[in-house]
Design a protein around this motif. Sequence first.
Motif, mmCIF file in Angstrom:
data_model
loop_
_atom_site.group_PDB
_atom_site.id
_atom_site.type_symbol
_atom_site.label_atom_id
_atom_site.label_comp_id
_atom_site.label_asym_id
_atom_site.label_seq_id
_atom_site.Cartn_x
_atom_site.Cartn_y
_atom_site.Cartn_z
ATOM 1 N N MET A 1 -3.144 31.565 20.796
ATOM 2 C CA MET A 1 -4.390 31.533 21.534
ATOM 3 C C MET A 1 -4.261 32.398 22.792
ATOM 4 S SD MET A 1 -6.308 27.940 22.187
ATOM 5 C CE MET A 1 -6.321 27.083 20.650
ATOM 6 N N SER A 2 -5.281 33.148 23.094
ATOM 7 C CA SER A 2 -5.228 34.007 24.279
ATOM 8 C C SER A 2 -5.764 33.265 25.499
ATOM 9 C CB SER A 2 -6.025 35.285 24.046
ATOM 10 O OG SER A 2 -7.379 34.967 23.878
ATOM 11 N N GLN A 3 -5.212 33.594 26.633
ATOM 12 C CA GLN A 3 -5.653 33.001 27.888
ATOM 13 C C GLN A 3 -6.999 33.605 28.282
ATOM 14 O OE1 GLN A 3 -4.226 30.712 30.112
ATOM 15 N NE2 GLN A 3 -2.816 30.184 28.476
ATOM 16 N N LYS A 4 -7.888 32.768 28.750
ATOM 17 C CA LYS A 4 -9.189 33.214 29.234
ATOM 18 C C LYS A 4 -9.249 32.926 30.721
ATOM 19 C CE LYS A 4 -11.215 32.014 24.836
ATOM 20 N NZ LYS A 4 -10.254 31.137 24.197
ATOM 21 N N ILE A 5 -10.147 33.601 31.430
ATOM 22 C CA ILE A 5 -10.331 33.394 32.859
ATOM 23 C C ILE A 5 -11.686 32.728 33.080
ATOM 24 C CG2 ILE A 5 -10.473 34.514 35.118
ATOM 25 C CD1 ILE A 5 -7.718 34.733 33.823
ATOM 26 N N CYS A 6 -11.698 31.623 33.816
ATOM 27 C CA CYS A 6 -12.934 30.899 34.125
ATOM 28 C C CYS A 6 -13.817 31.778 35.003
ATOM 29 C CB CYS A 6 -12.595 29.596 34.841
ATOM 30 S SG CYS A 6 -14.038 28.615 35.313
ATOM 31 N N THR A 7 -15.077 31.898 34.651
ATOM 32 C CA THR A 7 -15.996 32.741 35.430
ATOM 33 C C THR A 7 -16.391 32.099 36.749
ATOM 34 O OG1 THR A 7 -17.902 31.846 34.265
ATOM 35 C CG2 THR A 7 -16.931 33.863 33.380
ATOM 36 N N ASN A 8 -16.062 30.829 36.940
ATOM 37 C CA ASN A 8 -16.403 30.157 38.190
ATOM 38 C C ASN A 8 -15.213 30.124 39.151
ATOM 39 O OD1 ASN A 8 -18.177 28.642 39.913
ATOM 40 N ND2 ASN A 8 -16.963 26.852 39.392
ATOM 41 N N GLU A 10 -11.984 31.233 38.409
ATOM 42 C CA GLU A 10 -11.069 32.324 38.090
ATOM 43 C C GLU A 10 -9.664 31.864 37.702
ATOM 44 O OE1 GLU A 10 -11.311 35.209 41.235
ATOM 45 O OE2 GLU A 10 -13.414 35.612 40.800
ATOM 46 N N ARG A 11 -9.520 30.597 37.295
ATOM 47 C CA ARG A 11 -8.238 30.121 36.771
ATOM 48 C C ARG A 11 -8.155 30.461 35.292
ATOM 49 N NH1 ARG A 11 -8.093 24.010 38.855
ATOM 50 N NH2 ARG A 11 -10.303 24.375 39.005
ATOM 51 N N SER A 12 -6.957 30.636 34.806
ATOM 52 C CA SER A 12 -6.784 30.903 33.381
ATOM 53 C C SER A 12 -6.815 29.575 32.624
ATOM 54 C CB SER A 12 -5.484 31.643 33.124
ATOM 55 O OG SER A 12 -4.383 30.863 33.519
ATOM 56 N N PHE A 13 -7.323 29.619 31.392
ATOM 57 C CA PHE A 13 -7.401 28.426 30.555
ATOM 58 C C PHE A 13 -7.347 28.823 29.105
ATOM 59 C CE2 PHE A 13 -11.727 29.893 30.801
ATOM 60 C CZ PHE A 13 -12.321 29.533 29.609
ATOM 61 N N ASP A 14 -6.981 27.877 28.256
ATOM 62 C CA ASP A 14 -6.948 28.144 26.822
ATOM 63 C C ASP A 14 -7.642 27.056 26.007
ATOM 64 O OD1 ASP A 14 -5.101 26.145 27.129
ATOM 65 O OD2 ASP A 14 -3.422 27.252 26.304
ATOM 66 N N THR A 15 -8.264 26.106 26.686
ATOM 67 C CA THR A 15 -8.980 25.042 25.976
ATOM 68 C C THR A 15 -10.382 25.499 25.593
ATOM 69 O OG1 THR A 15 -9.763 24.120 28.045
ATOM 70 C CG2 THR A 15 -7.724 23.221 27.164
ATOM 71 N N LYS A 16 -10.915 24.887 24.565
ATOM 72 C CA LYS A 16 -12.277 25.183 24.135
ATOM 73 C C LYS A 16 -13.191 24.057 24.563
ATOM 74 C CE LYS A 16 -11.190 27.999 20.163
ATOM 75 N NZ LYS A 16 -11.451 28.243 18.761
ATOM 76 N N GLY A 17 -14.473 24.356 24.629
ATOM 77 C CA GLY A 17 -15.433 23.314 24.907
ATOM 78 C C GLY A 17 -16.433 23.669 25.990
ATOM 79 N N PHE A 18 -15.991 24.379 27.018
ATOM 80 C CA PHE A 18 -16.888 24.703 28.115
ATOM 81 C C PHE A 18 -16.915 26.199 28.406
ATOM 82 C CE2 PHE A 18 -15.489 20.337 28.839
ATOM 83 C CZ PHE A 18 -16.714 19.706 28.878
ATOM 84 N N GLU A 19 -16.500 27.008 27.436
ATOM 85 C CA GLU A 19 -16.441 28.458 27.651
ATOM 86 C C GLU A 19 -17.782 29.000 28.091
ATOM 87 O OE1 GLU A 19 -14.814 30.375 24.219
ATOM 88 O OE2 GLU A 19 -13.075 29.086 24.213
ATOM 89 N N PRO A 20 -17.854 29.905 29.025
ATOM 90 C CA PRO A 20 -16.778 30.674 29.656
ATOM 91 C C PRO A 20 -16.159 29.980 30.866
ATOM 92 C CG PRO A 20 -18.840 31.496 30.448
ATOM 93 C CD PRO A 20 -19.161 30.387 29.469
ATOM 94 N N PHE A 21 -16.279 28.662 30.946
ATOM 95 C CA PHE A 21 -15.719 27.907 32.064
ATOM 96 C C PHE A 21 -14.512 27.115 31.586
ATOM 97 C CE2 PHE A 21 -20.343 28.184 32.488
ATOM 98 C CZ PHE A 21 -20.406 28.998 33.596
ATOM 99 N N CYS A 22 -13.654 26.728 32.527
ATOM 100 C CA CYS A 22 -12.440 25.997 32.166
ATOM 101 C C CYS A 22 -12.685 24.498 32.032
ATOM 102 C CB CYS A 22 -11.347 26.259 33.200
ATOM 103 S SG CYS A 22 -11.719 25.638 34.860
ATOM 104 N N SER A 23 -13.783 24.003 32.599
ATOM 105 C CA SER A 23 -14.023 22.562 32.580
ATOM 106 C C SER A 23 -15.516 22.272 32.734
ATOM 107 C CB SER A 23 -13.267 21.896 33.735
ATOM 108 O OG SER A 23 -13.792 22.338 34.978
ATOM 109 N N LYS A 24 -15.870 21.018 32.524
ATOM 110 C CA LYS A 24 -17.260 20.591 32.722
ATOM 111 C C LYS A 24 -17.652 20.761 34.180
ATOM 112 C CE LYS A 24 -20.402 16.670 32.003
ATOM 113 N NZ LYS A 24 -21.429 17.361 32.673
#
Length: 63
Positions: A1-8, A10-24
Amino acid sequence: MSQKICTNCERSFDTKGFEPFCSKRCADVDLHHWMQGSYVIPGSGLDVEENAPSFTSSQDDER
């Protein structure tokens, strides 16, 4: 899985569910900004008087 950057935050994350954000929380923060009008699209403003629809009814005209 590739690391993504939260658009809010800017932390990196690899979980799914709230993309393009890292969390709710980050998704809710972004929604709050939209609802408060913090985000705007650049461009010329509309002339509200000229483009505003008329909401008067025929009953208003009779008074």
